[in-house]
Design an enzyme around this catalytic site. Structure first.
Site, mmCIF file in Angstrom:
data_model
loop_
_atom_site.group_PDB
_atom_site.id
_atom_site.type_symbol
_atom_site.label_atom_id
_atom_site.label_comp_id
_atom_site.label_asym_id
_atom_site.label_seq_id
_atom_site.Cartn_x
_atom_site.Cartn_y
_atom_site.Cartn_z
ATOM 1 N N GLY A 210 0.769 -1.382 0.045
ATOM 2 C CA GLY A 210 0.237 0.099 -0.011
ATOM 3 C C GLY A 210 0.554 1.232 -0.020
ATOM 4 O O GLY A 210 0.280 2.481 0.130
ATOM 5 N N TYR A 291 36.263 11.195 24.778
ATOM 6 C CA TYR A 291 36.664 12.775 24.569
ATOM 7 C C TYR A 291 35.855 13.722 23.944
ATOM 8 O O TYR A 291 34.543 13.100 23.420
ATOM 9 C CB TYR A 291 38.167 12.604 23.518
ATOM 10 C CG TYR A 291 37.560 11.911 22.385
ATOM 11 C CD1 TYR A 291 37.066 12.892 21.317
ATOM 12 C CD2 TYR A 291 37.674 10.649 22.172
ATOM 13 C CE1 TYR A 291 36.554 12.056 20.074
ATOM 14 C CE2 TYR A 291 37.375 10.047 21.066
ATOM 15 C CZ TYR A 291 36.860 10.631 19.862
ATOM 16 O OH TYR A 291 36.800 10.114 18.638
ATOM 17 N N SER A 304 30.981 5.812 11.703
ATOM 18 C CA SER A 304 31.519 5.489 13.303
ATOM 19 C C SER A 304 32.348 6.312 13.846
ATOM 20 O O SER A 304 32.784 6.266 14.791
ATOM 21 C CB SER A 304 31.818 4.025 12.826
ATOM 22 O OG SER A 304 33.009 3.974 12.180
ATOM 23 N N GLY A 305 32.652 7.522 12.973
ATOM 24 C CA GLY A 305 33.526 8.458 13.463
ATOM 25 C C GLY A 305 34.755 8.873 13.154
ATOM 26 O O GLY A 305 35.808 9.436 13.877
ATOM 27 N N HIS A 309 41.648 14.707 10.067
ATOM 28 C CA HIS A 309 41.327 15.945 10.725
ATOM 29 C C HIS A 309 42.675 16.698 11.200
ATOM 30 O O HIS A 309 43.759 15.851 11.281
ATOM 31 C CB HIS A 309 40.437 16.065 11.924
ATOM 32 C CG HIS A 309 41.106 15.178 13.046
ATOM 33 N ND1 HIS A 309 41.690 15.700 13.921
ATOM 34 C CD2 HIS A 309 40.455 14.171 13.249
ATOM 35 C CE1 HIS A 309 41.791 14.829 15.000
ATOM 36 N NE2 HIS A 309 41.202 13.821 14.737
ATOM 37 N N CYS A 327 41.088 8.133 14.189
ATOM 38 C CA CYS A 327 40.913 9.107 13.213
ATOM 39 C C CYS A 327 42.307 8.892 12.494
ATOM 40 O O CYS A 327 43.354 8.732 12.993
ATOM 41 C CB CYS A 327 40.628 10.421 13.670
ATOM 42 S SG CYS A 327 38.709 10.639 13.830
ATOM 43 N N ASN A 329 45.131 11.307 12.096
ATOM 44 C CA ASN A 329 45.627 12.664 12.443
ATOM 45 C C ASN A 329 46.406 13.183 11.202
ATOM 46 O O ASN A 329 47.365 12.557 10.790
ATOM 47 C CB ASN A 329 46.356 12.539 13.797
ATOM 48 C CG ASN A 329 45.614 12.450 15.009
ATOM 49 O OD1 ASN A 329 46.184 12.235 16.032
ATOM 50 N ND2 ASN A 329 44.087 12.422 14.751
#
Length: 379
Positions: A210, A291, A304-305, A309, A327, A329
């Protein structure tokens, strides 16, 4: 002696023995026009996304009028040969329409036909969001992602409504991540310069249970230069290649032993000149070593982060050891360069980090799925 009849239907020939032979004409009389309409008369629950079609045989159409409940004519177009008419204006949901048709046959006589039908009342409508957005330029790793806001029961029908055209042409396939999300990608990375047009004709179409489409979408996007960042957790370097040529090598620090960066092929998505990285949004509390850190020049690699950066606090570690929470760096200068040089859809390949394999559903981890598995569709 030859004797000829005055009638047009037959001729008689008399032989010397008095025998007579009769020959019948093979020319049939002109036929009246035959009109066919779809939907059929009195049809109900008609999907408004299915076209109204009127056809004529043994003649041509001379007038077709489709009116809505307010008596306003719905726009339509007849083919140059006068044999078919189709509406060019979409119909509405839960409305009754009247179709009046006149045609003229080969016999020169008019024939008229009138019918009515009622369009369906959907249980609910679904809106389709698309990534990338219209008019964008994206990287060679960009999947075409489609997000319905309702669960899709008939996934094959939904796929059939989405037309994808690429110049140069490329073969691709759909893969469903959940009941609302389907991606499309080619077997290998896109070719730089490829022009892509997405024509999602979902309005008025049924996708099961539907649920009907709310609005068509047309998206055009272009594949830009090939930008691939190769990040090695053992050498602690990121090598960036543009169209296959190395243009920059940058020291990096990846996730430490407690937070290793997943390995695999990532696709860049969104970027932020400034943002606050909060581990609590990814399930890591402050008490457990989390953090809340403001960072600059952040480019998202996963949901997931995982980001590229700027990390001025780890410059001494970059190129030597992995000390981050996952991450990649970079120095402020290198992070700014990645921020300015990269675009959504560019590729990051992480190797030798000691981390788990990147999940295919984490961000645009599409390239983690082998092609022979991808083409099966995961319906």
């Amino acid at each position: 002696m030859l004797v000829t009849s005055c009638t047009t239907g037959s001729a008689a020939t008399e032989g010397t023995a008095g025998e007579t032979t009769t020959t019948t004409s093979s020319t049939p009389p002109p036929k009246p026009v035959s009109l066919t309409t779809g939907p059929v008369d009195a049809a109900v629950d008609v999907a408004p996304g299915v076209p109204v079609v009127v056809t004529a045989a043994d003649g041509k159409l001379t007038q077709v009028t489709l009116t809505n409940p307010e008596g306003v004519a719905v726009a339509g177009q007849v083919t140059p040969d006068g044999l078919q008419w189709t509406n060019t204006e979409p119909l509405g949901y839960q409305k009754t329409y009247t179709l009046s048709v006149t045609g003229e046959g080969a016999d020169g006589k008019p024939v008229s036909k009138t019918s009515t039908f009622t369009t369906v009342k959907p249980r609910t409508l679904t809106y389709l969001s698309v990534n990338p957005q219209d008019g964008t330029t994206v990287g060679v790793g960009q999947p075409l992602a489609f997000y319905f806001d309702e669960p899709i029961a008939d996934k094959a029908a939904a796929e059939a409504m989405i037309s994808i055209t690429a110049e140069p042409r490329v073969e691709g396939a759909f893969y469903w991540y959940d009941e609302k999300t389907v991606h499309w990608r080619p077997q290998a990375y896109w070719t730089p310069g490829t022009k892509i047009t997405i024509n999602a004709k979902i309005y008025g179409k049924h996708v099961g249970n539907g649920v009907y489409g709310e609005e068509d979408r047309v998206i055009t996007t272009t594949i830009g230069d090939s930008v691939i960042h190769e990040a090695d957790g053992q050498t602690h370097q990121v090598i960036t290649k543009v169209n296959g040529q190395v243009v920059r090598t940058m020291p990096t620090s990846m996730g430490d032993a407690q937070n290793p960066t997943p390995t695999g092929t990532y696709v860049l998505t969104e970027k932020h000149a400034n943002m606050v990285m909060d581990s609590r949004t990814y399930g890591l509390s402050l008490e457990a070593g989390g953090y809340v850190t403001p960072v600059d020049w952040a480019y998202r690699m996963s949901n997931s982060g995982i980001f590229f950066h700027s990390a001025p606090w780890s410059v001494g570690d970059q190129g030597y050891r992995n000390v981050s929470h996952g991450c990649l760096n970079l120095s402020p200068e290198n992070a700014k360069w990645v921020f300015d040089t990269s675009k959504p859809g560019d590729v990051v390949i992480v190797t030798n980090s000691g981390g788990p394999v990147l999940e295919s559903w984490d961000g645009f981890g599409d390239w983690q799925i082998p092609w022979d598995q991808w083409v099966k569709g995961n319906r």
